[in-house]
Design a protein around this motif. Structure first.
Motif, short mmCIF file in Angstrom:
data_model
loop_
_atom_site.label_atom_id
_atom_site.label_comp_id
_atom_site.label_asym_id
_atom_site.label_seq_id
_atom_site.Cartn_x
_atom_site.Cartn_y
_atom_site.Cartn_z
N PHE A 48 4.68 -12.27 2.63
CA PHE A 48 4.85 -10.86 2.28
C PHE A 48 3.49 -10.23 1.96
O PHE A 48 3.18 -9.14 2.44
CB PHE A 48 5.80 -10.70 1.10
N SER A 49 2.69 -10.91 1.16
CA SER A 49 1.38 -10.37 0.78
C SER A 49 0.50 -10.19 2.00
O SER A 49 -0.20 -9.18 2.13
CB SER A 49 0.69 -11.29 -0.23
N SER A 50 0.54 -11.14 2.90
CA SER A 50 -0.25 -11.06 4.13
C SER A 50 0.22 -9.89 4.99
O SER A 50 -0.59 -9.12 5.52
CB SER A 50 -0.15 -12.37 4.90
N ALA A 51 1.53 -9.75 5.15
CA ALA A 51 2.08 -8.65 5.95
C ALA A 51 1.74 -7.31 5.31
O ALA A 51 1.42 -6.33 6.00
CB ALA A 51 3.60 -8.80 6.08
N ARG A 52 1.78 -7.25 3.99
CA ARG A 52 1.45 -6.01 3.28
C ARG A 52 0.00 -5.64 3.53
O ARG A 52 -0.31 -4.47 3.81
CB ARG A 52 1.71 -6.19 1.78
N ARG A 53 -0.92 -6.60 3.44
CA ARG A 53 -2.33 -6.32 3.70
C ARG A 53 -2.54 -5.84 5.12
O ARG A 53 -3.29 -4.90 5.36
CB ARG A 53 -3.18 -7.57 3.43
N ARG A 54 -1.86 -6.48 6.08
CA ARG A 54 -1.99 -6.04 7.48
C ARG A 54 -1.46 -4.62 7.68
O ARG A 54 -2.06 -3.82 8.39
CB ARG A 54 -1.25 -7.01 8.42
N SER A 55 -0.35 -4.30 7.03
CA SER A 55 0.24 -2.97 7.15
C SER A 55 -0.67 -1.91 6.56
O SER A 55 -0.87 -0.84 7.16
CB SER A 55 1.60 -2.91 6.46
N ILE A 56 -1.23 -2.19 5.41
CA ILE A 56 -2.15 -1.23 4.78
C ILE A 56 -3.39 -1.03 5.65
O ILE A 56 -3.84 0.10 5.85
CB ILE A 56 -2.51 -1.68 3.35
N ALA A 57 -3.91 -2.13 6.18
CA ALA A 57 -5.08 -2.02 7.06
C ALA A 57 -4.75 -1.21 8.31
O ALA A 57 -5.55 -0.38 8.74
CB ALA A 57 -5.59 -3.41 7.45
N ALA A 58 -3.57 -1.41 8.87
CA ALA A 58 -3.16 -0.66 10.07
C ALA A 58 -3.03 0.82 9.75
O ALA A 58 -3.42 1.67 10.56
CB ALA A 58 -1.84 -1.22 10.61
N MET A 59 -2.49 1.15 8.58
CA MET A 59 -2.36 2.56 8.20
C MET A 59 -3.72 3.21 7.99
O MET A 59 -3.92 4.37 8.34
CB MET A 59 -1.51 2.70 6.93
N LYS A 60 -4.66 2.46 7.45
CA LYS A 60 -6.01 3.01 7.21
C LYS A 60 -6.73 3.28 8.52
O LYS A 60 -7.60 4.15 8.58
CB LYS A 60 -6.83 2.05 6.35
N HIS A 61 -6.39 2.54 9.55
CA HIS A 61 -7.07 2.68 10.84
C HIS A 61 -6.17 3.29 11.91
O HIS A 61 -6.46 3.18 13.11
CB HIS A 61 -7.58 1.30 11.30
N ALA A 62 -5.12 3.96 11.48
CA ALA A 62 -4.18 4.55 12.43
C ALA A 62 -4.81 5.78 13.10
O ALA A 62 -5.63 6.48 12.52
CB ALA A 62 -2.90 4.95 11.72
N ALA A 63 -4.39 6.02 14.31
CA ALA A 63 -4.87 7.20 15.05
C ALA A 63 -4.30 8.46 14.41
O ALA A 63 -3.18 8.47 13.89
CB ALA A 63 -4.43 7.11 16.50
N SER A 64 -5.06 9.51 14.44
CA SER A 64 -4.62 10.79 13.90
C SER A 64 -3.50 11.37 14.77
O SER A 64 -3.56 11.36 16.00
CB SER A 64 -5.78 11.78 13.85
N LEU A 65 -2.48 11.92 14.11
CA LEU A 65 -1.39 12.58 14.81
C LEU A 65 -1.60 14.10 14.81
O LEU A 65 -0.75 14.86 15.27
CB LEU A 65 -0.05 12.24 14.18
#
Length: 71
Positions: A48-65
């Motif tokens: 869970f902690s690993s998935a959470r870190r990956r999700s947060i990192a993905a949100m920080k680097h997400a393309a602008s909508l």
């Protein structure tokens, strides 16, 4: 198997009784049941902690909508 260390637990009597019955049904020990349960809990928490870190990192680097943070 890894080296073991004894620990002392304080459990409600009814829980211990049910755990002993389950261990007997599964032809194992209460100690083995506890080891399996704790290993599963620790592994689940780590995943869970690993998935959470990956999700947060993905949100920080997400393309602008193009919404600039507005819905």
């Amino acid at each position: 198997m890894a080296e073991s260390q004894n620990v002392t637990l304080s459990l409600p009597r009814t829980l211990l009784k049910r755990a002993k019955r389950l261990a007997a049904d599964e032809d194992t020990s209460v100690s083995a049941l506890m080891a399996q349960a704790l290993a599963r809990l620790v592994d689940d928490r780590a995943r869970f902690s690993s998935a959470r870190r990956r999700s947060i990192a993905a949100m920080k680097h997400a393309a602008s909508l193009g919404t600039r943070g507005h819905a």
